[in-house]
Design a protein around this motif. Structure first.
Motif, PDB file in Angstrom:
ATOM      1  N   THR A  16      82.562  54.021  69.271  1.00  0.00           N
ATOM      2  CA  THR A  16      81.688  55.181  69.450  1.00  0.00           C
ATOM      3  C   THR A  16      80.241  54.735  69.627  1.00  0.00           C
ATOM      4  OG1 THR A  16      83.182  56.539  68.136  1.00  0.00           O
ATOM      5  CG2 THR A  16      80.935  57.352  68.412  1.00  0.00           C
ATOM      6  N   ARG A  17      79.810  53.745  68.865  1.00  0.00           N
ATOM      7  CA  ARG A  17      78.440  53.242  68.984  1.00  0.00           C
ATOM      8  C   ARG A  17      78.189  52.712  70.394  1.00  0.00           C
ATOM      9  NH1 ARG A  17      74.270  51.660  65.765  1.00  0.00           N
ATOM     10  NH2 ARG A  17      72.981  49.958  66.538  1.00  0.00           N
ATOM     11  N   GLU A  18      79.127  51.930  70.918  1.00  0.00           N
ATOM     12  CA  GLU A  18      78.990  51.394  72.267  1.00  0.00           C
ATOM     13  C   GLU A  18      79.011  52.528  73.295  1.00  0.00           C
ATOM     14  OE1 GLU A  18      81.303  48.393  75.344  1.00  0.00           O
ATOM     15  OE2 GLU A  18      81.889  48.417  73.249  1.00  0.00           O
ATOM     16  N   GLN A  19      79.852  53.523  73.066  1.00  0.00           N
ATOM     17  CA  GLN A  19      79.929  54.688  73.950  1.00  0.00           C
ATOM     18  C   GLN A  19      78.576  55.405  73.997  1.00  0.00           C
ATOM     19  OE1 GLN A  19      83.301  57.102  72.929  1.00  0.00           O
ATOM     20  NE2 GLN A  19      82.544  58.886  74.009  1.00  0.00           N
ATOM     21  N   ILE A  20      77.934  55.539  72.853  1.00  0.00           N
ATOM     22  CA  ILE A  20      76.616  56.191  72.790  1.00  0.00           C
ATOM     23  C   ILE A  20      75.569  55.337  73.497  1.00  0.00           C
ATOM     24  CG2 ILE A  20      74.765  56.936  71.222  1.00  0.00           C
ATOM     25  CD1 ILE A  20      77.097  57.652  69.213  1.00  0.00           C
ATOM     26  N   LEU A  21      75.594  54.026  73.293  1.00  0.00           N
ATOM     27  CA  LEU A  21      74.654  53.134  73.985  1.00  0.00           C
ATOM     28  C   LEU A  21      74.845  53.217  75.498  1.00  0.00           C
ATOM     29  CD1 LEU A  21      74.654  49.942  71.744  1.00  0.00           C
ATOM     30  CD2 LEU A  21      72.679  51.391  72.280  1.00  0.00           C
ATOM     31  N   ASN A  22      76.099  53.198  75.938  1.00  0.00           N
ATOM     32  CA  ASN A  22      76.378  53.286  77.365  1.00  0.00           C
ATOM     33  C   ASN A  22      75.898  54.614  77.935  1.00  0.00           C
ATOM     34  OD1 ASN A  22      77.556  50.792  77.085  1.00  0.00           O
ATOM     35  ND2 ASN A  22      79.648  51.507  77.337  1.00  0.00           N
ATOM     36  N   ALA A  23      76.132  55.696  77.197  1.00  0.00           N
ATOM     37  CA  ALA A  23      75.668  57.010  77.635  1.00  0.00           C
ATOM     38  C   ALA A  23      74.146  57.043  77.716  1.00  0.00           C
ATOM     39  CB  ALA A  23      76.169  58.090  76.677  1.00  0.00           C
ATOM     40  N   ILE A  41      72.275  62.703  75.768  1.00  0.00           N
ATOM     41  CA  ILE A  41      73.035  61.497  75.420  1.00  0.00           C
ATOM     42  C   ILE A  41      74.379  61.885  74.800  1.00  0.00           C
ATOM     43  CG2 ILE A  41      73.129  59.489  73.873  1.00  0.00           C
ATOM     44  CD1 ILE A  41      70.019  59.330  74.254  1.00  0.00           C
ATOM     45  N   ALA A  42      74.348  62.825  73.853  1.00  0.00           N
ATOM     46  CA  ALA A  42      75.584  63.274  73.198  1.00  0.00           C
ATOM     47  C   ALA A  42      76.551  63.869  74.218  1.00  0.00           C
ATOM     48  CB  ALA A  42      75.259  64.288  72.103  1.00  0.00           C
ATOM     49  N   THR A  43      76.033  64.684  75.126  1.00  0.00           N
ATOM     50  CA  THR A  43      76.882  65.284  76.161  1.00  0.00           C
ATOM     51  C   THR A  43      77.499  64.205  77.045  1.00  0.00           C
ATOM     52  OG1 THR A  43      75.566  67.309  76.168  1.00  0.00           O
ATOM     53  CG2 THR A  43      76.892  66.867  78.131  1.00  0.00           C
ATOM     54  N   GLN A  44      76.676  63.249  77.489  1.00  0.00           N
ATOM     55  CA  GLN A  44      77.162  62.163  78.349  1.00  0.00           C
ATOM     56  C   GLN A  44      78.217  61.323  77.622  1.00  0.00           C
ATOM     57  OE1 GLN A  44      76.114  61.340  81.690  1.00  0.00           O
ATOM     58  NE2 GLN A  44      77.846  59.969  81.564  1.00  0.00           N
ATOM     59  N   ARG A  49      75.799  65.764  68.504  1.00  0.00           N
ATOM     60  CA  ARG A  49      74.488  65.235  68.090  1.00  0.00           C
ATOM     61  C   ARG A  49      74.583  64.560  66.713  1.00  0.00           C
ATOM     62  NH1 ARG A  49      69.409  67.171  69.921  1.00  0.00           N
ATOM     63  NH2 ARG A  49      68.868  67.341  67.733  1.00  0.00           N
ATOM     64  N   PRO A  50      75.268  65.173  65.719  1.00  0.00           N
ATOM     65  CA  PRO A  50      75.388  64.496  64.424  1.00  0.00           C
ATOM     66  C   PRO A  50      76.069  63.132  64.524  1.00  0.00           C
ATOM     67  CG  PRO A  50      75.919  66.818  64.176  1.00  0.00           C
ATOM     68  CD  PRO A  50      75.789  66.564  65.650  1.00  0.00           C
ATOM     69  N   THR A  51      77.002  62.989  65.467  1.00  0.00           N
ATOM     70  CA  THR A  51      77.654  61.685  65.649  1.00  0.00           C
ATOM     71  C   THR A  51      76.647  60.662  66.151  1.00  0.00           C
ATOM     72  OG1 THR A  51      79.793  62.722  66.083  1.00  0.00           O
ATOM     73  CG2 THR A  51      79.499  60.453  66.868  1.00  0.00           C
TER      74      THR A  51
END
Length: 141
Positions: A16-23, A41-44, A49-51
């Motif tokens: 999930t962390r990598e997914q957020i960085l990529n987004a 970012i959360a949508t992408q 948002r809390p995640t």
């Protein structure tokens, strides 16, 4: 791997962390850093948002880490393209051409950017990115 495939690869992640960085990298590419926010970012990333906040303290830290990761990916891409050539001159020209091609594919890189990071005087291009770029050039020379 083509540059289009590289951007598609940013949408796939092992954590999930990598997914957020990529987004975040995709949002910066598509919107520019000044218009990138936690909501887009959360949508992408396909998370809430809390995640995002569970993995990153704030937007500034997230953008800095994403830019560091993106800088490393860009340096690796440029070096890989350049290393396919035999002479130093050919490698430098290939690196320059590859950089221009990448910039031409990313709208935000074709326009001047003006933005600031809230926490003081931190530069958007981290020292690690500058060191990585210098390392790529040193390898080419």
């Amino acid at each position: 791997m083509s540059d289009t495939e590289s951007f598609e690869a940013l949408q796939k992640a092992e954590s999930t962390r990598e997914q957020i960085l990529n987004a975040t990298m995709l949002c910066i590419i598509q919107l520019g850093p000044g218009r990138t926010n936690i909501s887009n970012i959360a949508t992408q990333a396909g998370v809430s948002r809390p995640t995002v906040y569970a993995h990153f303290e704030n937007l500034d830290d997230l953008i800095i880490e994403a830019v560091q990761k993106g800088t490393g990916l860009l340096c690796a891409s440029i070096a890989s393209s350049a290393q396919k050539h035999a002479t130093q001159a050919e490698r430098i020209i290939a690196a320059y051409e590859h950089t221009l091609n990448l910039a031409g594919q990313v709208d935000v890189l074709r326009t001047p950017m003006s933005f600031s990071i809230a926490e003081g005087d931190r530069d958007i291009i981290p020292e690690e990115g500058i060191v990585a770029a210098k390392r790529v050039l040193a390898e080419l020379l």
